[in-house]
Design a protein around this motif. Structure first.
Motif, short mmCIF file in Angstrom:
data_model
loop_
_atom_site.label_atom_id
_atom_site.label_comp_id
_atom_site.label_asym_id
_atom_site.label_seq_id
_atom_site.Cartn_x
_atom_site.Cartn_y
_atom_site.Cartn_z
N LEU A 76 0.85 -1.20 0.00
CA LEU A 76 0.00 0.00 0.00
C LEU A 76 0.88 1.24 0.00
CD1 LEU A 76 -3.08 0.71 0.17
CD2 LEU A 76 -2.68 1.19 2.60
N ILE A 77 0.65 2.13 -0.97
CA ILE A 77 1.37 3.40 -1.08
C ILE A 77 0.35 4.54 -1.13
CG2 ILE A 77 3.28 2.31 -2.30
CD1 ILE A 77 2.22 3.65 -4.90
N PRO A 78 0.77 5.77 -0.83
CA PRO A 78 -0.15 6.90 -1.01
C PRO A 78 -0.53 7.06 -2.48
CG PRO A 78 1.79 7.53 0.28
CD PRO A 78 2.09 6.19 -0.33
N GLY A 79 -1.65 7.71 -2.74
CA GLY A 79 -2.00 8.05 -4.10
C GLY A 79 -0.91 8.91 -4.73
N LEU A 80 -0.62 8.67 -6.01
CA LEU A 80 0.41 9.42 -6.70
C LEU A 80 -0.07 10.85 -6.97
CD1 LEU A 80 1.51 6.68 -9.25
CD2 LEU A 80 2.53 7.20 -7.02
N ILE A 81 0.87 11.78 -7.01
CA ILE A 81 0.55 13.20 -7.19
C ILE A 81 1.31 13.72 -8.41
CG2 ILE A 81 0.74 15.52 -6.20
CD1 ILE A 81 0.39 14.25 -3.44
N GLU A 82 0.58 14.29 -9.34
CA GLU A 82 1.13 14.91 -10.56
C GLU A 82 1.15 16.42 -10.33
OE1 GLU A 82 2.54 15.94 -13.35
OE2 GLU A 82 1.46 14.74 -14.86
N THR A 83 2.36 17.01 -10.27
CA THR A 83 2.47 18.43 -9.91
C THR A 83 2.59 19.36 -11.10
OG1 THR A 83 4.90 18.34 -9.70
CG2 THR A 83 3.58 17.81 -7.73
N HIS A 84 2.51 18.83 -12.32
CA HIS A 84 2.59 19.73 -13.48
C HIS A 84 1.91 19.06 -14.67
CE1 HIS A 84 5.07 23.00 -15.68
NE2 HIS A 84 4.07 22.60 -16.47
N ALA A 85 0.62 19.31 -14.79
CA ALA A 85 -0.17 18.78 -15.91
C ALA A 85 -0.78 19.94 -16.68
CB ALA A 85 -1.26 17.85 -15.41
N HIS A 86 -1.21 19.66 -17.90
CA HIS A 86 -2.01 20.58 -18.70
C HIS A 86 -3.08 19.71 -19.37
CE1 HIS A 86 0.77 23.99 -18.30
NE2 HIS A 86 1.75 23.11 -18.48
N ILE A 87 -4.25 19.61 -18.77
CA ILE A 87 -5.29 18.74 -19.31
C ILE A 87 -5.66 19.26 -20.69
CG2 ILE A 87 -7.58 17.75 -18.97
CD1 ILE A 87 -5.39 16.90 -16.96
N ARG A 88 -5.47 18.40 -21.70
CA ARG A 88 -5.45 18.90 -23.06
C ARG A 88 -6.83 19.16 -23.64
NH1 ARG A 88 -4.36 13.50 -23.30
NH2 ARG A 88 -5.55 12.20 -24.74
N LEU A 89 -6.86 20.13 -24.52
CA LEU A 89 -7.99 20.38 -25.40
C LEU A 89 -7.82 19.53 -26.65
CD1 LEU A 89 -7.85 24.23 -25.05
CD2 LEU A 89 -9.88 22.92 -24.49
N PRO A 90 -8.89 19.10 -27.29
CA PRO A 90 -8.74 18.38 -28.56
C PRO A 90 -7.99 19.24 -29.57
CG PRO A 90 -10.99 18.22 -27.76
CD PRO A 90 -10.30 19.23 -26.89
#
Length: 470
Positions: A76-90
């Motif tokens: 068991l590990i903590p949930g992973l954290i993404e610190t730099h995303a850009h949720i893309r537009l189509p």
């Protein structure tokens, strides 16, 4: 096949899990709590009302009521954290009109039609499902078309979509004519523009304010207008007075040092343009200013050209649609192969990776960030750091507690400790032996809820649910 649970009883428990937080006790699990402490075998972890309630050896754990899951042989590990995303537009959700110029010949922020935004929203929901499926329970969108990302953030917080916890900056903040000013709140003169900045804080409620401080980009060095440092300091102070952290986009040592000198709370990238000095590594170690690793964005160009078979990995098959994968193979690959940028990034990404290792060894705070819009990229980011010689256990902390530190959320995220939000990933293999074992996902828990992956709107559809370890 999806990594098997250790017992049929556990499989039944997962299948029947309701989409609400409830009493849950995970027994006989090996715990890697995200703090960097050694793994602890045969532990019990209690969850109630979305938070961890106790962590104790199973033999002496409280005899708590609620649903028990036997996780013998699991990790068991903590949930992973993404610190730099850009949720893309189509890519075909083009602005409703050609981007016009303002009175200073600067591009005006694009706008999208209602139909284009609905299409973008549908894609965004799929992208976010892919993050959850990959074990990412928190992400920070570090700059986007504000109405698009703020809608996704609101829907996640209202429980309307299956997504990681979303933090977002909305619009960037920068100086007129500076890096990415077409999608930014432009601040030129503090007394005149302070009301504009306050309106941005009030209306968009950024979780973190992202400021750009860059020449022209990672690979080119023509000068553009740079924000004066006294102005940056005023913006940082104002944001902090409103309880909001700042992250500064830089890519070279000089700009990074200058951003640190005026109080930056975090940096959005490592230094990529050249090897860092020993002094800079020591400064980052002394100040403990977190920064996002973002190696994957540069690595991704030549990886697609030279090793497109990575797209056959189950995580990618789940997180990308068949059409997206076909486009990557048949259109993007040849285009990137012909670009000089691809090969420049192949040359410089190892430089950035070595810079990260130096800062880490000096005591600096590295957090996992990809600068991309894809859950599996988080695992690639960790793999690249392991290839640089960083120990898997250290990388696991970078992907969990260090990420929470960058986001200013270490009080309630990033580690498995009593009182924190119950975000966790159950694995069938030990990530402290090989960080690639973080792909061996048995279950994802977000705020006490076992994610029902059969209901996730994954772009790859049901076929993505067949997930071997490698």
């Amino acid at each position: 096949m999806r990594a098997f649970l250790s017992t049929m009883a556990m499989a039944a428990a997962l299948a029947s899990a309701p989409a609400r937080a409830e009493d849950l006790i995970i027994d006989h699990v090996t715990l890697l709590d995200g703090t960097g402490a050694p793994a602890r075998a045969d532990m019990s972890v209690g969850i109630d009302k979305g938070r961890f309630t106790f962590i104790a050896p199973t033999a002496s754990a409280p005899r708590a009521s609620g649903r028990h899951m036997d996780a013998k042989g699991q990790f068991l590990i903590p949930g992973l954290i993404e610190t730099h995303a850009h949720i893309r537009l189509p890519s075909n959700a083009n602005p409703a009109a050609e981007a016009p110029l303002d009175e200073n010949d600067l591009p005006i922020q694009p706008t999208y039609s209602a139909a284009e935004l609905e299409k973008a929203h549908e894609m965004g929901v799929g992208v976010l499902a892919g993050y959850l499926y990959s074990g990412v329970t928190t992400l920070f969108d570090a700059g986007n078309y504000a109405p698009y990302i703020l809608r996704l953030r609101a829907e996640e917080r209202a429980g309307k979509i299956a997504a990681p916890h979303i933090m977002a900056t909305g619009n960037l903040v920068t100086y007129p004519g500076s890096h990415a000013d077409a999608v930014a709140v432009r601040i030129a003169d503090w007394p005149a523009d302070r009301p504009k900045f306050l309106a941005y804080l009030r209306e968009q409620k950024p979780d973190i304010v992202k400021i750009t401080y860059e020449e022209h980009g990672w690979g080119t060095r023509p000068m553009v207008s740079l924000m004066p440092l006294p102005l940056m300091q005023q913006i940082i102070v104002e944001a902090n007075r409103h309880g909001v952290r700042t992250v500064i986009h830089t890519s070279n040592e000089i700009r990074s040092v200058e951003a640190l000198s005026v109080g930056a709370d975090a940096l959005a990238h490592p230094v990529i343009q050249a090897p860092i000095s020993e002094g800079f590594a020591r400064e980052m170690g002394a100040k403990k200013t977190p920064f996002a690793s973002t190696l994957t964005i540069g690595d991704g160009y030549s990886r697609l050209v030279e090793h497109p078979e990575y797209l056959d990995q189950p995580l990618y098959q789940a997180a990308l649609s068949p059409q997206e994968i076909e486009t990557l193979r048949k259109e993007t690959l040849p285009a990137w192969k012909a670009r000089g940028w691809t090969w420049w990034m192949k040359l410089m990404t190892p430089v950035a990776a070595e810079n990260i290792r130096k800062v880490y060894e000096a005591g600096g705070v590295v957090a996992i960030g990809t600068d991309q819009s894809l859950g599996p990229a988080v695992h690639r980011e960790m793999e690249l750091l392991q290839q640089q010689g960083i120990a898997p256990a250290a990388i696991l902390r970078m992907a969990t507690l260090n990420g929470a530190m960058l986001l200013g959320r270490a009080a309630d995220l990033g580690s498995i400790e009593s009182g924190k939000l119950a975000d966790a990933v159950l694995l069938s293999a030990d990530p402290a032996r090989d960080i690639n074992n973080a792909k061996a996902i048995v279950a994802v828990i977000k705020q006490g809820v076992l994610i029902d992956e059969d209901k996730l709107p994954l772009p790859g559809g049901k076929r993505g649910l067949r997930r071997p370890l490698r």
